[in-house]
Design a protein around this motif. Structure first.
Motif, PDB file in Angstrom:
ATOM      1  N   ALA A 141       0.843  -1.200   0.000  1.00  9.26           N
ATOM      2  CA  ALA A 141       0.000   0.000   0.000  1.00  9.26           C
ATOM      3  C   ALA A 141       0.879   1.251   0.000  1.00  9.26           C
ATOM      4  O   ALA A 141       0.566   2.244  -0.663  1.00  9.26           O
ATOM      5  CB  ALA A 141      -0.943  -0.006   1.199  1.00  9.26           C
ATOM      6  N   ALA A 142       1.987   1.188   0.716  1.00  2.92           N
ATOM      7  CA  ALA A 142       2.912   2.329   0.776  1.00  2.92           C
ATOM      8  C   ALA A 142       3.650   2.527  -0.544  1.00  2.92           C
ATOM      9  O   ALA A 142       4.164   3.616  -0.813  1.00  2.92           O
ATOM     10  CB  ALA A 142       3.914   2.130   1.911  1.00  2.92           C
ATOM     11  N   LEU A 143       3.681   1.500  -1.391  1.00  5.33           N
ATOM     12  CA  LEU A 143       4.328   1.627  -2.696  1.00  5.33           C
ATOM     13  C   LEU A 143       3.693   2.757  -3.500  1.00  5.33           C
ATOM     14  O   LEU A 143       4.373   3.450  -4.250  1.00  5.33           O
ATOM     15  CB  LEU A 143       4.220   0.300  -3.459  1.00  5.33           C
ATOM     16  N   ARG A 152       5.310   6.068  -3.831  1.00  6.37           N
ATOM     17  CA  ARG A 152       6.482   6.216  -4.700  1.00  6.37           C
ATOM     18  C   ARG A 152       6.098   6.573  -6.133  1.00  6.37           C
ATOM     19  O   ARG A 152       6.972   6.810  -6.958  1.00  6.37           O
ATOM     20  CB  ARG A 152       7.308   4.936  -4.675  1.00  6.37           C
ATOM     21  N   ALA A 153       4.803   6.574  -6.423  1.00  3.78           N
ATOM     22  CA  ALA A 153       4.355   6.908  -7.775  1.00  3.78           C
ATOM     23  C   ALA A 153       4.911   8.272  -8.176  1.00  3.78           C
ATOM     24  O   ALA A 153       4.898   9.215  -7.396  1.00  3.78           O
ATOM     25  CB  ALA A 153       2.834   6.910  -7.860  1.00  3.78           C
ATOM     26  N   GLY A 154       5.436   8.334  -9.392  1.00  2.34           N
ATOM     27  CA  GLY A 154       5.997   9.579  -9.893  1.00  2.34           C
ATOM     28  C   GLY A 154       7.454   9.791  -9.539  1.00  2.34           C
ATOM     29  O   GLY A 154       8.057  10.764  -9.957  1.00  2.34           O
ATOM     30  N   THR A 155       8.016   8.882  -8.748  1.00  2.06           N
ATOM     31  CA  THR A 155       9.439   8.988  -8.383  1.00  2.06           C
ATOM     32  C   THR A 155      10.189   7.809  -8.978  1.00  2.06           C
ATOM     33  O   THR A 155       9.613   6.751  -9.221  1.00  2.06           O
ATOM     34  CB  THR A 155       9.641   8.992  -6.854  1.00  2.06           C
ATOM     35  N   GLY A 156      11.468   7.984  -9.189  1.00  5.48           N
ATOM     36  CA  GLY A 156      12.263   6.907  -9.766  1.00  5.48           C
ATOM     37  C   GLY A 156      11.665   6.470 -11.089  1.00  5.48           C
ATOM     38  O   GLY A 156      11.078   7.267 -11.811  1.00  5.48           O
ATOM     39  N   ASN A 216      10.766   0.777  -9.293  1.00  6.27           N
ATOM     40  CA  ASN A 216       9.895   0.638  -8.119  1.00  6.27           C
ATOM     41  C   ASN A 216       9.300  -0.763  -8.036  1.00  6.27           C
ATOM     42  O   ASN A 216       9.207  -1.345  -6.949  1.00  6.27           O
ATOM     43  CB  ASN A 216       8.784   1.688  -8.155  1.00  6.27           C
ATOM     44  N   LEU A 217       8.891  -1.316  -9.188  1.00  6.29           N
ATOM     45  CA  LEU A 217       8.322  -2.665  -9.196  1.00  6.29           C
ATOM     46  C   LEU A 217       9.373  -3.716  -8.872  1.00  6.29           C
ATOM     47  O   LEU A 217       9.082  -4.691  -8.168  1.00  6.29           O
ATOM     48  CB  LEU A 217       7.667  -2.966 -10.542  1.00  6.29           C
ATOM     49  N   VAL A 218      10.582  -3.533  -9.354  1.00  6.77           N
ATOM     50  CA  VAL A 218      11.652  -4.481  -9.036  1.00  6.77           C
ATOM     51  C   VAL A 218      11.924  -4.464  -7.536  1.00  6.77           C
ATOM     52  O   VAL A 218      12.017  -5.522  -6.902  1.00  6.77           O
ATOM     53  CB  VAL A 218      12.940  -4.179  -9.842  1.00  6.77           C
ATOM     54  N   GLU A 219      12.021  -3.277  -6.963  1.00  8.66           N
ATOM     55  CA  GLU A 219      12.253  -3.187  -5.509  1.00  8.66           C
ATOM     56  C   GLU A 219      11.132  -3.874  -4.731  1.00  8.66           C
ATOM     57  O   GLU A 219      11.392  -4.621  -3.786  1.00  8.66           O
ATOM     58  CB  GLU A 219      12.392  -1.729  -5.071  1.00  8.66           C
ATOM     59  N   LEU A 234       0.252   0.863  -9.708  1.00  5.17           N
ATOM     60  CA  LEU A 234       0.243   0.964 -11.171  1.00  5.17           C
ATOM     61  C   LEU A 234      -0.833   1.937 -11.649  1.00  5.17           C
ATOM     62  O   LEU A 234      -0.614   2.699 -12.596  1.00  5.17           O
ATOM     63  CB  LEU A 234       0.049  -0.415 -11.799  1.00  5.17           C
ATOM     64  N   GLY A 235      -1.980   1.945 -10.987  1.00  2.00           N
ATOM     65  CA  GLY A 235      -3.040   2.891 -11.339  1.00  2.00           C
ATOM     66  C   GLY A 235      -2.602   4.336 -11.129  1.00  2.00           C
ATOM     67  O   GLY A 235      -2.903   5.212 -11.954  1.00  2.00           O
ATOM     68  N   ARG A 236      -1.889   4.582 -10.051  1.00  2.00           N
ATOM     69  CA  ARG A 236      -1.384   5.943  -9.808  1.00  2.00           C
ATOM     70  C   ARG A 236      -0.374   6.350 -10.876  1.00  2.00           C
ATOM     71  O   ARG A 236      -0.406   7.482 -11.361  1.00  2.00           O
ATOM     72  CB  ARG A 236      -0.759   6.042  -8.410  1.00  2.00           C
ATOM     73  N   GLU A 237       0.497   5.426 -11.233  1.00  2.00           N
ATOM     74  CA  GLU A 237       1.474   5.721 -12.282  1.00  2.00           C
ATOM     75  C   GLU A 237       0.758   5.990 -13.616  1.00  2.00           C
ATOM     76  O   GLU A 237       1.156   6.875 -14.370  1.00  2.00           O
ATOM     77  CB  GLU A 237       2.470   4.572 -12.450  1.00  2.00           C
ATOM     78  N   GLN A 238      -0.305   5.259 -13.875  1.00  2.00           N
ATOM     79  CA  GLN A 238      -1.081   5.470 -15.097  1.00  2.00           C
ATOM     80  C   GLN A 238      -1.716   6.860 -15.097  1.00  2.00           C
ATOM     81  O   GLN A 238      -1.665   7.577 -16.094  1.00  2.00           O
ATOM     82  CB  GLN A 238      -2.147   4.381 -15.213  1.00  2.00           C
ATOM     83  N   ARG A 239      -2.282   7.260 -13.978  1.00  2.00           N
ATOM     84  CA  ARG A 239      -2.897   8.588 -13.879  1.00  2.00           C
ATOM     85  C   ARG A 239      -1.860   9.706 -14.025  1.00  2.00           C
ATOM     86  O   ARG A 239      -2.189  10.798 -14.464  1.00  2.00           O
ATOM     87  CB  ARG A 239      -3.674   8.720 -12.569  1.00  2.00           C
ATOM     88  N   LEU A 240      -0.617   9.412 -13.664  1.00  2.00           N
ATOM     89  CA  LEU A 240       0.470  10.390 -13.824  1.00  2.00           C
ATOM     90  C   LEU A 240       1.024  10.400 -15.254  1.00  2.00           C
ATOM     91  O   LEU A 240       1.914  11.185 -15.566  1.00  2.00           O
ATOM     92  CB  LEU A 240       1.606  10.095 -12.832  1.00  2.00           C
ATOM     93  N   GLY A 241       0.514   9.518 -16.084  1.00  2.00           N
ATOM     94  CA  GLY A 241       0.957   9.463 -17.476  1.00  2.00           C
ATOM     95  C   GLY A 241       2.213   8.650 -17.705  1.00  2.00           C
ATOM     96  O   GLY A 241       2.786   8.685 -18.789  1.00  2.00           O
ATOM     97  N   ARG A 242       2.647   7.907 -16.693  1.00  2.00           N
ATOM     98  CA  ARG A 242       3.877   7.111 -16.845  1.00  2.00           C
ATOM     99  C   ARG A 242       3.600   5.714 -17.381  1.00  2.00           C
ATOM    100  O   ARG A 242       4.519   4.955 -17.643  1.00  2.00           O
ATOM    101  CB  ARG A 242       4.622   7.061 -15.517  1.00  2.00           C
ATOM    102  N   LEU A 243       2.329   5.367 -17.514  1.00  2.00           N
ATOM    103  CA  LEU A 243       1.905   4.119 -18.153  1.00  2.00           C
ATOM    104  C   LEU A 243       0.820   4.469 -19.164  1.00  2.00           C
ATOM    105  O   LEU A 243       0.106   5.462 -18.987  1.00  2.00           O
ATOM    106  CB  LEU A 243       1.361   3.120 -17.123  1.00  2.00           C
TER     107      LEU A 243
END
Length: 184
Positions: free
Chosen positions: A69-71, A74-78, A83-86, A129-138
């Protein structure tokens, strides 16, 4: 000792027994011997070994669910892949998967674990992943729920097949393929 201290002591001992002797070596006697206490201590805190293993599994799954949940923070960083590998390596190295595999290897115990318990870890991956998608990174059309399920299932497979000597390389390979499908 207070019950939370006893539970934690027994839980940590069970993890050590599982790591050193595998699922077949886990018994009330081996856990309490490792914990340095009498076998009756386990039975004073749990109805039986099955209840102990169920509570151990649920406790460790809760810890990993919180980490996943805390992952989302990290959305928008690195990088998404980094982030997924970590997160994947952390899951493989955590006792949660190993403890869950122990319970699932014991007939009758798997139904004691709520089907959604492990799903909470997967949900944390999907939320990230949903947050990353909303940020346009996916890619906007990427199916982040399916991607989270595939990554979680692949990590679980690696655990059951035997965590590779270099888990980071294996997880990086999985994430690279997954990200390729999400970026298109």
């Amino acid at each position: 000792m207070q019950t939370p201290q006893v539970r934690d002591r027994l839980f940590r001992a069970a993890e050590r027994v599982l790591a050193s002797e595998g699922p077949g070596g886990v018994s009330a006697r081996s856990v309490t011997k490792e914990a340095g206490c009498a076998t009756g201590v386990l039975y004073n805190n749990f109805a039986d070994l099955d209840e102990f293993l169920t509570e151990l599994t649920l406790d460790r799954i809760r810890l990993e669910s919180a980490r996943m949940a805390a992952l989302g923070e990290r959305a928008g960083t690195g990088t998404v892949a980094g982030n997924l590998v970590e997160a994947g390596v952390a899951l493989l190295e955590s006792p949660a998967f190993a403890v869950a595999a122990l319970v699932f290897s014991r007939p009758g115990l798997s139904q004691r674990i709520a089907p959604t318990a492990l799903g909470e870890i997967e949900a944390g991956l999907a939320a990230y992943l949903g947050r990353e998608q909303r940020l346009g990174r996916l890619a906007p059309q990427a199916d982040t729920q399916a991607a989270a399920m595939m990554l979680f299932a692949a990590l679980h497979h690696l655990l059951l097949a035997g965590v590779p000597a270099d888990p980071r390389a294996a997880v990086t390979r999985l994430v690279t393929v997954l990200i390729g499908g999400l970026s298109g």
